[in-house]
Design a protein around this motif. Structure first.
Motif, PDB file in Angstrom:
ATOM      1  N   LEU A 118      -0.402  -8.627   0.999  1.00  0.00           N
ATOM      2  CA  LEU A 118       0.099  -8.469  -0.362  1.00  0.00           C
ATOM      3  C   LEU A 118      -0.302  -9.659  -1.219  1.00  0.00           C
ATOM      4  CD1 LEU A 118       3.748  -7.422   0.503  1.00  0.00           C
ATOM      5  CD2 LEU A 118       1.906  -5.905  -0.213  1.00  0.00           C
ATOM      6  N   SER A 119      -0.724  -9.382  -2.445  1.00  0.00           N
ATOM      7  CA  SER A 119      -0.971 -10.464  -3.396  1.00  0.00           C
ATOM      8  C   SER A 119       0.387 -11.011  -3.845  1.00  0.00           C
ATOM      9  CB  SER A 119      -1.745  -9.940  -4.607  1.00  0.00           C
ATOM     10  OG  SER A 119      -0.943  -9.046  -5.361  1.00  0.00           O
ATOM     11  N   GLY A 150       0.848   3.740  -8.060  1.00  0.00           N
ATOM     12  CA  GLY A 150       1.911   2.883  -7.574  1.00  0.00           C
ATOM     13  C   GLY A 150       3.219   3.582  -7.294  1.00  0.00           C
ATOM     14  N   ASP A 180      -5.449  -6.347   3.908  1.00  0.00           N
ATOM     15  CA  ASP A 180      -5.607  -7.643   3.239  1.00  0.00           C
ATOM     16  C   ASP A 180      -4.289  -8.361   3.008  1.00  0.00           C
ATOM     17  OD1 ASP A 180      -8.342  -7.210   3.068  1.00  0.00           O
ATOM     18  OD2 ASP A 180      -8.178  -6.222   1.122  1.00  0.00           O
ATOM     19  N   TYR A 221       3.742   0.105  -8.953  1.00  0.00           N
ATOM     20  CA  TYR A 221       2.719  -0.943  -8.976  1.00  0.00           C
ATOM     21  C   TYR A 221       1.610  -0.591  -7.992  1.00  0.00           C
ATOM     22  CZ  TYR A 221       0.378  -5.387  -8.363  1.00  0.00           C
ATOM     23  OH  TYR A 221      -0.576  -6.358  -8.302  1.00  0.00           O
ATOM     24  N   SER A 222       0.378  -0.764  -8.424  1.00  0.00           N
ATOM     25  CA  SER A 222      -0.756  -0.507  -7.542  1.00  0.00           C
ATOM     26  C   SER A 222      -1.897  -1.451  -7.879  1.00  0.00           C
ATOM     27  CB  SER A 222      -1.247   0.936  -7.688  1.00  0.00           C
ATOM     28  OG  SER A 222      -2.365   1.152  -6.843  1.00  0.00           O
ATOM     29  N   GLU A 223      -2.626  -1.862  -6.851  1.00  0.00           N
ATOM     30  CA  GLU A 223      -3.837  -2.654  -7.045  1.00  0.00           C
ATOM     31  C   GLU A 223      -5.078  -1.802  -6.796  1.00  0.00           C
ATOM     32  OE1 GLU A 223      -3.319  -6.137  -4.588  1.00  0.00           O
ATOM     33  OE2 GLU A 223      -2.007  -7.060  -6.071  1.00  0.00           O
ATOM     34  N   LYS A 224      -4.887  -0.505  -6.548  1.00  0.00           N
ATOM     35  CA  LYS A 224      -5.999   0.420  -6.347  1.00  0.00           C
ATOM     36  C   LYS A 224      -6.565   0.839  -7.702  1.00  0.00           C
ATOM     37  CE  LYS A 224      -3.970   2.382  -2.164  1.00  0.00           C
ATOM     38  NZ  LYS A 224      -3.377   3.588  -1.590  1.00  0.00           N
ATOM     39  N   ASP A 225      -7.866   1.094  -7.754  1.00  0.00           N
ATOM     40  CA  ASP A 225      -8.516   1.487  -9.003  1.00  0.00           C
ATOM     41  C   ASP A 225      -7.870   2.731  -9.626  1.00  0.00           C
ATOM     42  OD1 ASP A 225     -10.304  -0.618  -8.893  1.00  0.00           O
ATOM     43  OD2 ASP A 225     -11.864   0.558  -7.896  1.00  0.00           O
ATOM     44  N   GLN A 241       1.496 -11.209  -6.845  1.00  0.00           N
ATOM     45  CA  GLN A 241       2.044 -10.286  -7.837  1.00  0.00           C
ATOM     46  C   GLN A 241       2.659  -9.065  -7.165  1.00  0.00           C
ATOM     47  OE1 GLN A 241      -0.719  -8.993 -10.824  1.00  0.00           O
ATOM     48  NE2 GLN A 241       0.881  -8.127 -12.101  1.00  0.00           N
ATOM     49  N   ALA A 242       1.977  -8.529  -6.158  1.00  0.00           N
ATOM     50  CA  ALA A 242       2.504  -7.369  -5.440  1.00  0.00           C
ATOM     51  C   ALA A 242       3.828  -7.713  -4.762  1.00  0.00           C
ATOM     52  CB  ALA A 242       1.495  -6.875  -4.409  1.00  0.00           C
TER      53      ALA A 242
END
Length: 76
Positions: A16-17, A37, A14, A29-33, A19-20
């Motif tokens: 990087l956001s 990170g 997807d 840092y992680s966007e995973k549930d 924020q990422a």
């Protein structure tokens, strides 16, 4: 490049956001549930200790390209 080794790694995720993009490499840092990170944070830390550099850039159409550069030194 005779002064170093550069690796280019591409994925089709997807991307990087915003924020990422700002936080990766500066702190865990992680966007995973269930993510902690630590992976990219640790990789940045290790590569930096060897005077290297890591850059992550969003790819047009999705995904990320990761550039890793490590300097090479002559054996004594």
């Amino acid at each position: 490049d005779m002064d170093g080794l550069t690796m280019e790694i591409k994925d089709r995720g997807d991307g990087l956001s915003q924020q990422a993009e700002q936080l990766i490499g500066t702190r865990p840092y992680s966007e995973k549930d269930n993510g902690m990170g630590l992976g990219l944070f640790r990789a940045h830390s290790i590569i930096s200790r060897f005077a290297g550099d890591v850059r992550l850039l969003n790819r047009e159409g999705g995904g990320v390209t990761t550039f890793i550069h490590l300097p090479l030194t002559k054996a004594v």
